[in-house]
Design a protein around this motif. Structure first.
Motif, PDB file in Angstrom:
ATOM      1  N   GLU A 246       0.826  -1.209   0.000  1.00 40.87           N
ATOM      2  CA  GLU A 246       0.000   0.000   0.000  1.00 40.87           C
ATOM      3  C   GLU A 246       0.864   1.264   0.000  1.00 40.87           C
ATOM      4  OE1 GLU A 246      -3.298   0.309   2.647  1.00 40.87           O
ATOM      5  OE2 GLU A 246      -3.596  -1.868   2.783  1.00 40.87           O
ATOM      6  N   VAL A 247       2.054   1.160   0.572  1.00 39.92           N
ATOM      7  CA  VAL A 247       2.935   2.325   0.647  1.00 39.92           C
ATOM      8  C   VAL A 247       3.638   2.581  -0.680  1.00 39.92           C
ATOM      9  CG1 VAL A 247       5.022   3.235   1.746  1.00 39.92           C
ATOM     10  CG2 VAL A 247       3.279   2.069   3.132  1.00 39.92           C
ATOM     11  N   ALA A 248       4.110   1.509  -1.314  1.00 34.63           N
ATOM     12  CA  ALA A 248       4.955   1.650  -2.507  1.00 34.63           C
ATOM     13  C   ALA A 248       4.321   2.482  -3.622  1.00 34.63           C
ATOM     14  CB  ALA A 248       5.343   0.269  -3.025  1.00 34.63           C
ATOM     15  N   PRO A 249       3.032   2.287  -3.980  1.00 34.72           N
ATOM     16  CA  PRO A 249       2.466   3.089  -5.085  1.00 34.72           C
ATOM     17  C   PRO A 249       2.462   4.595  -4.810  1.00 34.72           C
ATOM     18  CG  PRO A 249       1.075   1.194  -4.594  1.00 34.72           C
ATOM     19  CD  PRO A 249       2.067   1.290  -3.489  1.00 34.72           C
ATOM     20  N   LEU A 250       2.437   4.985  -3.539  1.00 34.55           N
ATOM     21  CA  LEU A 250       2.374   6.407  -3.201  1.00 34.55           C
ATOM     22  C   LEU A 250       3.714   7.106  -3.402  1.00 34.55           C
ATOM     23  CD1 LEU A 250       0.281   6.161   0.088  1.00 34.55           C
ATOM     24  CD2 LEU A 250      -0.541   6.740  -2.215  1.00 34.55           C
ATOM     25  N   LEU A 251       4.785   6.328  -3.485  1.00 33.50           N
ATOM     26  CA  LEU A 251       6.116   6.931  -3.595  1.00 33.50           C
ATOM     27  C   LEU A 251       6.369   7.495  -4.983  1.00 33.50           C
ATOM     28  CD1 LEU A 251       8.108   4.190  -1.644  1.00 33.50           C
ATOM     29  CD2 LEU A 251       7.250   6.379  -0.785  1.00 33.50           C
ATOM     30  N   ALA A 252       5.670   6.982  -5.989  1.00 30.61           N
ATOM     31  CA  ALA A 252       5.906   7.433  -7.362  1.00 30.61           C
ATOM     32  C   ALA A 252       5.525   8.895  -7.552  1.00 30.61           C
ATOM     33  CB  ALA A 252       5.127   6.555  -8.337  1.00 30.61           C
ATOM     34  N   GLY A 253       4.546   9.373  -6.808  1.00 25.17           N
ATOM     35  CA  GLY A 253       4.117  10.763  -6.972  1.00 25.17           C
ATOM     36  C   GLY A 253       4.620  11.682  -5.882  1.00 25.17           C
ATOM     37  N   LEU A 254       5.711  11.293  -5.254  1.00 20.86           N
ATOM     38  CA  LEU A 254       6.199  12.034  -4.095  1.00 20.86           C
ATOM     39  C   LEU A 254       7.438  12.845  -4.449  1.00 20.86           C
ATOM     40  CD1 LEU A 254       6.042  12.522  -0.984  1.00 20.86           C
ATOM     41  CD2 LEU A 254       7.592  10.577  -0.749  1.00 20.86           C
ATOM     42  N   GLU A 255       7.419  14.141  -4.125  1.00 16.93           N
ATOM     43  CA  GLU A 255       8.592  14.995  -4.312  1.00 16.93           C
ATOM     44  C   GLU A 255       8.828  15.775  -3.026  1.00 16.93           C
ATOM     45  OE1 GLU A 255      10.271  18.695  -7.011  1.00 16.93           O
ATOM     46  OE2 GLU A 255       8.523  17.556  -7.694  1.00 16.93           O
ATOM     47  N   LEU A 256       9.968  15.481  -2.394  1.00 15.36           N
ATOM     48  CA  LEU A 256      10.317  16.144  -1.145  1.00 15.36           C
ATOM     49  C   LEU A 256      11.262  17.294  -1.412  1.00 15.36           C
ATOM     50  CD1 LEU A 256      10.986  13.121   1.231  1.00 15.36           C
ATOM     51  CD2 LEU A 256       8.985  14.592   1.184  1.00 15.36           C
ATOM     52  N   SER A 257      11.146  18.345  -0.596  1.00 13.15           N
ATOM     53  CA  SER A 257      12.044  19.495  -0.711  1.00 13.15           C
ATOM     54  C   SER A 257      12.364  20.003   0.681  1.00 13.15           C
ATOM     55  CB  SER A 257      11.386  20.602  -1.539  1.00 13.15           C
ATOM     56  OG  SER A 257      12.199  21.754  -1.557  1.00 13.15           O
ATOM     57  N   LEU A 258      13.650  20.284   0.895  1.00 15.88           N
ATOM     58  CA  LEU A 258      14.090  20.880   2.158  1.00 15.88           C
ATOM     59  C   LEU A 258      14.744  22.220   1.846  1.00 15.88           C
ATOM     60  CD1 LEU A 258      14.077  17.685   2.727  1.00 15.88           C
ATOM     61  CD2 LEU A 258      15.568  18.244   4.637  1.00 15.88           C
ATOM     62  N   ASP A 259      14.407  23.229   2.635  1.00 17.25           N
ATOM     63  CA  ASP A 259      14.986  24.546   2.416  1.00 17.25           C
ATOM     64  C   ASP A 259      15.240  25.210   3.761  1.00 17.25           C
ATOM     65  OD1 ASP A 259      16.007  26.702   1.105  1.00 17.25           O
ATOM     66  OD2 ASP A 259      14.302  26.966  -0.246  1.00 17.25           O
ATOM     67  N   LEU A 260      15.954  26.326   3.693  1.00 16.29           N
ATOM     68  CA  LEU A 260      16.322  27.046   4.902  1.00 16.29           C
ATOM     69  C   LEU A 260      15.544  28.354   4.937  1.00 16.29           C
ATOM     70  CD1 LEU A 260      18.360  26.527   7.221  1.00 16.29           C
ATOM     71  CD2 LEU A 260      19.933  28.064   6.034  1.00 16.29           C
ATOM     72  N   GLU A 261      14.718  28.528   5.983  1.00 13.57           N
ATOM     73  CA  GLU A 261      13.962  29.757   6.132  1.00 13.57           C
ATOM     74  C   GLU A 261      14.871  30.881   6.621  1.00 13.57           C
ATOM     75  OE1 GLU A 261      10.916  28.615   8.850  1.00 13.57           O
ATOM     76  OE2 GLU A 261       9.566  27.924   7.270  1.00 13.57           O
ATOM     77  N   ALA A 262      14.393  32.115   6.496  1.00 12.05           N
ATOM     78  CA  ALA A 262      15.184  33.264   6.936  1.00 12.05           C
ATOM     79  C   ALA A 262      15.509  33.170   8.418  1.00 12.05           C
ATOM     80  CB  ALA A 262      14.421  34.560   6.649  1.00 12.05           C
ATOM     81  N   SER A 263      14.638  32.521   9.196  1.00 14.15           N
ATOM     82  CA  SER A 263      14.857  32.371  10.632  1.00 14.15           C
ATOM     83  C   SER A 263      15.928  31.342  10.952  1.00 14.15           C
ATOM     84  CB  SER A 263      13.548  31.946  11.307  1.00 14.15           C
ATOM     85  OG  SER A 263      13.137  30.673  10.831  1.00 14.15           O
ATOM     86  N   GLY A 264      16.344  30.586   9.925  1.00 18.28           N
ATOM     87  CA  GLY A 264      17.324  29.528  10.143  1.00 18.28           C
ATOM     88  C   GLY A 264      16.694  28.173  10.359  1.00 18.28           C
ATOM     89  N   GLU A 265      15.352  28.121  10.494  1.00 20.11           N
ATOM     90  CA  GLU A 265      14.660  26.856  10.673  1.00 20.11           C
ATOM     91  C   GLU A 265      14.506  26.146   9.331  1.00 20.11           C
ATOM     92  OE1 GLU A 265      13.813  25.516  13.634  1.00 20.11           O
ATOM     93  OE2 GLU A 265      14.879  27.237  14.470  1.00 20.11           O
ATOM     94  N   GLN A 266      14.412  24.819   9.414  1.00 21.46           N
ATOM     95  CA  GLN A 266      14.273  24.030   8.192  1.00 21.46           C
ATOM     96  C   GLN A 266      12.812  23.966   7.764  1.00 21.46           C
ATOM     97  OE1 GLN A 266      14.777  19.561   8.005  1.00 21.46           O
ATOM     98  NE2 GLN A 266      16.647  20.197   6.997  1.00 21.46           N
ATOM     99  N   GLN A 267      12.589  24.102   6.466  1.00 19.70           N
ATOM    100  CA  GLN A 267      11.248  23.969   5.891  1.00 19.70           C
ATOM    101  C   GLN A 267      11.188  22.695   5.075  1.00 19.70           C
ATOM    102  OE1 GLN A 267       9.919  26.318   2.406  1.00 19.70           O
ATOM    103  NE2 GLN A 267       8.328  27.121   3.748  1.00 19.70           N
TER     104      GLN A 267
END
Length: 530
Positions: free
Chosen positions: A349-370
């Motif tokens: 059930e988990v595997a089919p959902l991974l095909a449409g998944l795009e993760l992004s990590l960025d750095l906010e101005a406060s220094g916290e991770q988004q």
């Protein structure tokens, strides 16, 4: 500021410790004729290594070293202005200025002096080819000064890049107990690198000399447009310099950290140095730039309990990089699975959902991770108790690990990361600019675990029991088939026993700067990495 002229006076000052006895001794060696570039170096030396750390003691030396001048060079007319040098050093924060005579530095005469010879490979490129004996003279005097001063940290400008590389090599090969810190080149308003020899130039020659940084900037633009052929980049810069009427001594492109010739058969990895030397009127001037294919990546691996997460977060903030939180990525996948109503425990059930998944990590101005999933900010949502309760089940699926490894590599293509996690330096980012295997003895990790349990109000097992559990986990982690605990061949092992977190961070920053110069990746405002 105290003026020291003899080696005895120098030793007494260095051994005295006014103020905080924990204060480090920082040393800035110069040949005098101090300018704003020197002032910047001294100010950096006078700054604390951490926001709450003690102010260091700063020593500046002024010594026009005859050993590094060849026949026909400008030793006799090299600018000397001791009063101005003393005033600038004092204003910049120096506690003492050591200004010895040649006789004081070489009491037995130059002929009787033991010489320090840098590795031959470093003397076959750039300035060493035409300035025979120059770097031997530099190495000999720097080694003598370091023996006299015994500083904790030596600060040098990145403008003399070959000199910086050679001094770092000497310190490493002789196992001298100090850190070498390079500081970004200080430039005048016209882009010309600050140099004592700029004083020789007339107004017209000064305008002509400014073609040197301009020509290198042309090389940078070509690199940014996709040009990777060293010969073409060298020829482009040379042509720009010659069109400006400058006598070109060399234009050379090398591997930056070790000054090795580039291998045209291998894909480009690590920073490149594009350097030039020219003659303009009475002056010989050098300059360079550092070129990178992408922003830097730092990969940190090691056993559980070594403090990787804590260190990685602080290091990322200190260097202006994004902390690649692999745990947050697994949480984001779990949130995605729950949002679609799938059963986290069932891989099909988990595997089919991974095909449409795009993760992004960025750095906010406060220094916290988004953290974003398919463009939506889920930084807070992934901390929900429902996600926390299910994340271990999702993370156990091989399909999830494979998908996230691909996502991590995709993030790595853009660079600007500090990543920690299992096999991060061996499988995920084998081309990381710096790989560190952060570790501690099982006994030390057991002690830390006991302290953590006590602070959180839990029962604390005997240290012997905790140490045995940690040793067994290390054995299992090292022998498992998927993502074993392995140190990359080119990783630096850092054993953290007895080190405070700030000491570990400072060491990591120094390792980073050996590979990525400040001028190529400046520290963020307010996050100086000295």
């Amino acid at each position: 500021m105290q003026l020291l002229q003899t080696c005895d006076e120098l030793r007494r000052w260095c051994r005295s410790a006014p103020g905080d006895p924990a204060a480090a001794l920082h040393f800035v060696p110069t040949m005098g004729a101090l300018h704003q570039g020197h002032r910047h170096l001294i100010e950096r030396a006078a700054a604390p290594l951490s926001p709450s750390g003690p102010l260091p003691r700063v020593l500046v030396s002024v010594f026009v070293n005859p050993l590094q001048f060849g026949p026909g060079e400008d030793f006799e007319r090299y600018p000397r202005d001791p009063l101005a040098d003393g005033a600038l050093a004092a204003a910049a924060g120096a506690g003492a200025l050591f200004s010895p005579s040649v006789g004081e530095m070489f009491p037995g005469g130059e002929a009787e002096l033991t010489r320090v010879l840098p590795p031959p490979a470093l003397l076959q490129v750039l300035c060493a080819r035409s300035r025979l004996g120059h770097f031997e003279g530099v190495a000999t005097v720097v080694a003598r000064l370091l023996a006299l001063v015994q500083p904790d940290r030596l600060l040098l400008g990145e403008k003399d890049w070959q000199q910086l590389v050679i001094v770092r090599r000497i310190v490493a090969d002789l196992a001298l107990p100090l850190r070498v810190q390079g500081c970004a080149t200080w430039r005048e308003s016209d882009g010309l690198a600050a140099s004592s020899r700029n004083r020789y130039l007339s107004e017209q020659q000064r305008a002509q000399a400014a073609r040197l940084p301009a020509a290198l900037a042309q090389g940078r633009r070509a690199w940014q447009s996709g040009e990777r052929d060293p010969a073409r980049l060298e020829q482009l810069v040379r042509a720009e310099l010659e069109q400006g009427g400058l006598a070109v001594e060399y234009v050379e492109m090398l591997e930056a950290r070790r000054l090795r010739p580039l291998d045209s058969s291998a894909p480009p990895q690590g920073p490149r140095l594009l350097a030039a030397a020219i003659r303009c009127g009475p002056s010989r001037l050098i300059d360079h730039l550092v070129l990178m294919n992408r922003p830097p990546i730092v990969a940190i691996d090691g056993p559980a309990g070594a403090g990787k997460s804590t260190v990685t977060r602080v290091l990322a903030r200190r260097l202006g990089l994004i902390y690649l939180d692999t745990g947050a990525m697994y949480r984001a996948v779990t949130w995605w699975v729950l949002r679609h109503g799938a059963n986290p425990a069932v891989a099909t059930e988990v595997a089919p959902l991974l095909a449409g998944l795009e993760l992004s990590l960025d750095l906010e101005a406060s220094g916290e991770q988004q953290v974003s999933v398919n463009g939506h900010d889920v930084s807070q949502a992934i901390r929900h108790p429902d996600v926390t309760a299910q994340v271990s089940q999702v993370a156990a699926h091989a399909c999830v690990r494979e998908a996230l490894t691909q996502q991590q590599r995709a993030l790595g293509a853009r660079g600007r990361l500090v990543a920690e996690g299992r096999d991060i330096g061996t499988a995920v980012f084998p081309d990381a600019d710096l790989k560190v295997f952060l570790t501690a003895t099982a006994a030390e990790r057991a002690r830390r675990r006991a302290h953590d349990l006590e602070q959180r109000g839990f029962a604390v097992p005997p240290l012997v029991e905790l140490e045995a559990l940690i040793a067994e986990r290390d054995r299992q982690d090292s022998s498992r088939e998927v993502a074993p605990l392995l140190q990359a061949e080119d990783a630096v092992e850092l054993i953290t026993d007895g080190l405070a977190i700030e000491e570990v961070i400072t060491t990591l920053v120094d390792l980073f700067r050996e590979r990525i110069p400040e001028e190529a990746w400046p520290a963020p405002e307010g996050g100086a990495d000295a």
